[in-house]
Design a protein around this motif. Structure first.
Motif, PDB file in Angstrom:
ATOM      1  N   ARG A  18       0.850  -1.186   0.000  1.00  0.00           N
ATOM      2  CA  ARG A  18       0.000   0.000   0.000  1.00  0.00           C
ATOM      3  C   ARG A  18       0.879   1.227   0.000  1.00  0.00           C
ATOM      4  O   ARG A  18       1.839   1.312   0.747  1.00  0.00           O
ATOM      5  CB  ARG A  18      -0.911   0.008   1.222  1.00  0.00           C
ATOM      6  CG  ARG A  18      -1.847  -1.185   1.194  1.00  0.00           C
ATOM      7  CD  ARG A  18      -3.230  -0.992   1.449  1.00  0.00           C
ATOM      8  NE  ARG A  18      -4.014  -0.004   0.814  1.00  0.00           N
ATOM      9  CZ  ARG A  18      -5.299   0.118   1.039  1.00  0.00           C
ATOM     10  NH1 ARG A  18      -5.900  -0.678   1.883  1.00  0.00           N
ATOM     11  NH2 ARG A  18      -5.997   1.031   0.433  1.00  0.00           N
TER      12      ARG A  18
ATOM     13  N   THR B  36       0.687   5.706  -0.477  1.00  0.00           N
ATOM     14  CA  THR B  36      -0.165   6.891  -0.487  1.00  0.00           C
ATOM     15  C   THR B  36       0.030   7.639  -1.801  1.00  0.00           C
ATOM     16  O   THR B  36       0.990   7.396  -2.547  1.00  0.00           O
ATOM     17  CB  THR B  36       0.171   7.835   0.678  1.00  0.00           C
ATOM     18  OG1 THR B  36       1.485   8.349   0.458  1.00  0.00           O
ATOM     19  CG2 THR B  36       0.081   7.130   2.026  1.00  0.00           C
TER      20      THR B  36
ATOM     21  N   VAL C 280       0.435  -1.320  -8.527  1.00  0.00           N
ATOM     22  CA  VAL C 280      -0.237  -0.505  -7.506  1.00  0.00           C
ATOM     23  C   VAL C 280      -1.698  -0.307  -7.893  1.00  0.00           C
ATOM     24  O   VAL C 280      -2.603  -0.489  -7.065  1.00  0.00           O
ATOM     25  CB  VAL C 280       0.482   0.857  -7.311  1.00  0.00           C
ATOM     26  CG1 VAL C 280      -0.351   1.799  -6.447  1.00  0.00           C
ATOM     27  CG2 VAL C 280       1.869   0.657  -6.721  1.00  0.00           C
TER      28      VAL C 280
ATOM     29  N   ALA D  71      -3.769  -3.547  -7.484  1.00  0.00           N
ATOM     30  CA  ALA D  71      -4.010  -3.881  -6.072  1.00  0.00           C
ATOM     31  C   ALA D  71      -5.102  -2.993  -5.491  1.00  0.00           C
ATOM     32  O   ALA D  71      -6.019  -3.484  -4.804  1.00  0.00           O
ATOM     33  CB  ALA D  71      -2.724  -3.743  -5.264  1.00  0.00           C
ATOM     34  N   GLU D  72      -5.037  -1.696  -5.771  1.00  0.00           N
ATOM     35  CA  GLU D  72      -6.065  -0.768  -5.260  1.00  0.00           C
ATOM     36  C   GLU D  72      -7.418  -1.030  -5.908  1.00  0.00           C
ATOM     37  O   GLU D  72      -8.461  -0.945  -5.260  1.00  0.00           O
ATOM     38  CB  GLU D  72      -5.634   0.686  -5.451  1.00  0.00           C
ATOM     39  CG  GLU D  72      -4.439   1.096  -4.620  1.00  0.00           C
ATOM     40  CD  GLU D  72      -4.642   0.969  -3.120  1.00  0.00           C
ATOM     41  OE1 GLU D  72      -5.783   1.126  -2.622  1.00  0.00           O
ATOM     42  OE2 GLU D  72      -3.635   0.726  -2.420  1.00  0.00           O
TER      43      GLU D  72
ATOM     44  N   ARG E 277      -8.973  -4.025  -4.202  1.00  0.00           N
ATOM     45  CA  ARG E 277      -9.512  -3.634  -2.891  1.00  0.00           C
ATOM     46  C   ARG E 277     -10.822  -2.866  -3.045  1.00  0.00           C
ATOM     47  O   ARG E 277     -11.762  -3.066  -2.288  1.00  0.00           O
ATOM     48  CB  ARG E 277      -8.501  -2.778  -2.132  1.00  0.00           C
ATOM     49  CG  ARG E 277      -7.309  -3.524  -1.621  1.00  0.00           C
ATOM     50  CD  ARG E 277      -6.373  -2.602  -0.817  1.00  0.00           C
ATOM     51  NE  ARG E 277      -5.154  -3.271  -0.493  1.00  0.00           N
ATOM     52  CZ  ARG E 277      -4.006  -3.134  -1.152  1.00  0.00           C
ATOM     53  NH1 ARG E 277      -3.922  -2.300  -2.168  1.00  0.00           N
ATOM     54  NH2 ARG E 277      -2.941  -3.815  -0.784  1.00  0.00           N
ATOM     55  N   GLU E 278     -10.865  -1.980  -4.025  1.00  0.00           N
ATOM     56  CA  GLU E 278     -12.070  -1.164  -4.228  1.00  0.00           C
ATOM     57  C   GLU E 278     -13.233  -2.024  -4.731  1.00  0.00           C
ATOM     58  O   GLU E 278     -14.374  -1.820  -4.346  1.00  0.00           O
ATOM     59  CB  GLU E 278     -11.769  -0.015  -5.199  1.00  0.00           C
ATOM     60  CG  GLU E 278     -12.856   1.021  -5.295  1.00  0.00           C
ATOM     61  CD  GLU E 278     -13.097   1.816  -4.014  1.00  0.00           C
ATOM     62  OE1 GLU E 278     -14.168   2.460  -3.938  1.00  0.00           O
ATOM     63  OE2 GLU E 278     -12.254   1.808  -3.088  1.00  0.00           O
TER      64      GLU E 278
ATOM     65  N   GLY F  43     -10.240   0.529  -1.479  1.00  0.00           N
ATOM     66  CA  GLY F  43      -9.066   1.000  -2.218  1.00  0.00           C
ATOM     67  C   GLY F  43      -8.926   2.502  -2.041  1.00  0.00           C
ATOM     68  O   GLY F  43      -9.871   3.181  -1.655  1.00  0.00           O
ATOM     69  N   ASP F  44      -7.775   3.006  -2.327  1.00  0.00           N
ATOM     70  CA  ASP F  44      -7.523   4.446  -2.250  1.00  0.00           C
ATOM     71  C   ASP F  44      -7.765   5.024  -3.636  1.00  0.00           C
ATOM     72  O   ASP F  44      -6.933   4.896  -4.532  1.00  0.00           O
ATOM     73  CB  ASP F  44      -6.086   4.699  -1.782  1.00  0.00           C
ATOM     74  CG  ASP F  44      -5.789   6.171  -1.560  1.00  0.00           C
ATOM     75  OD1 ASP F  44      -6.364   7.025  -2.276  1.00  0.00           O
ATOM     76  OD2 ASP F  44      -4.965   6.476  -0.692  1.00  0.00           O
TER      77      ASP F  44
END
Length: 142
Positions: free
Chosen positions: A2, A4, A27, A30-31, A34-35, A42-43
């Protein structure tokens, strides 16, 4: 892994080197996963930045990846600009999506067409859009 948004900006800048694309894709994927598992997981700001960086690279192969990120949730859809699909240019992107012929590509094509009909892509240019997004991210760095 993870990261930022700030870490991504420090690591990749606003115009990534070709050797950084695989890490950016990792990246983003992966986000996106998660989302998709749950909105907010996810971010979406990291996802947005990764999509912009892939837009900067202008590779058609990244169009489906960007579309999957954009459509992973309502928040992601609102955060990730449709224009990020068009790093290779609007017409080339539309041709590519037609050639893919998948349901996913058809959905992206419909969204682009709808945006064109409503004038949301009037005056779009890759360089102009990239400059506006660089200004957005440079503002965040200052």
């Amino acid at each position: 892994m993870r990261v930022t948004e700030e870490e991504c900006l420090r690591r990749f800048g606003s115009s990534p080197a070709p050797g950084q694309l695989e890490e950016i894709r990792a990246v983003l994927e992966a986000e996106t996963l998660r989302e998709r598992q749950g909105q907010g997981g996810g971010d979406t700001q990291v996802m947005r930045l990764c999509c912009f960086l892939l837009f900067r690279a202008g590779l058609l192969e990244d169009v489906p990846r960007i579309w999957r990120a954009k459509t992973s949730s309502m928040d992601a859809d609102a955060s990730i600009d449709l224009q990020f699909l068009c790093g290779a240019g609007l017409e080339r992107t539309k041709r590519y999506l037609r050639q893919l012929g998948s349901d996913e590509a058809e959905a992206a094509s419909r969204r682009l067409l709808t945006s064109e009909v409503f004038g949301e892509l009037d005056g779009f240019s890759v360089d102009g859009y990239a400059a506006s997004q660089e200004a957005y991210y440079d503002r965040d760095e200052g």
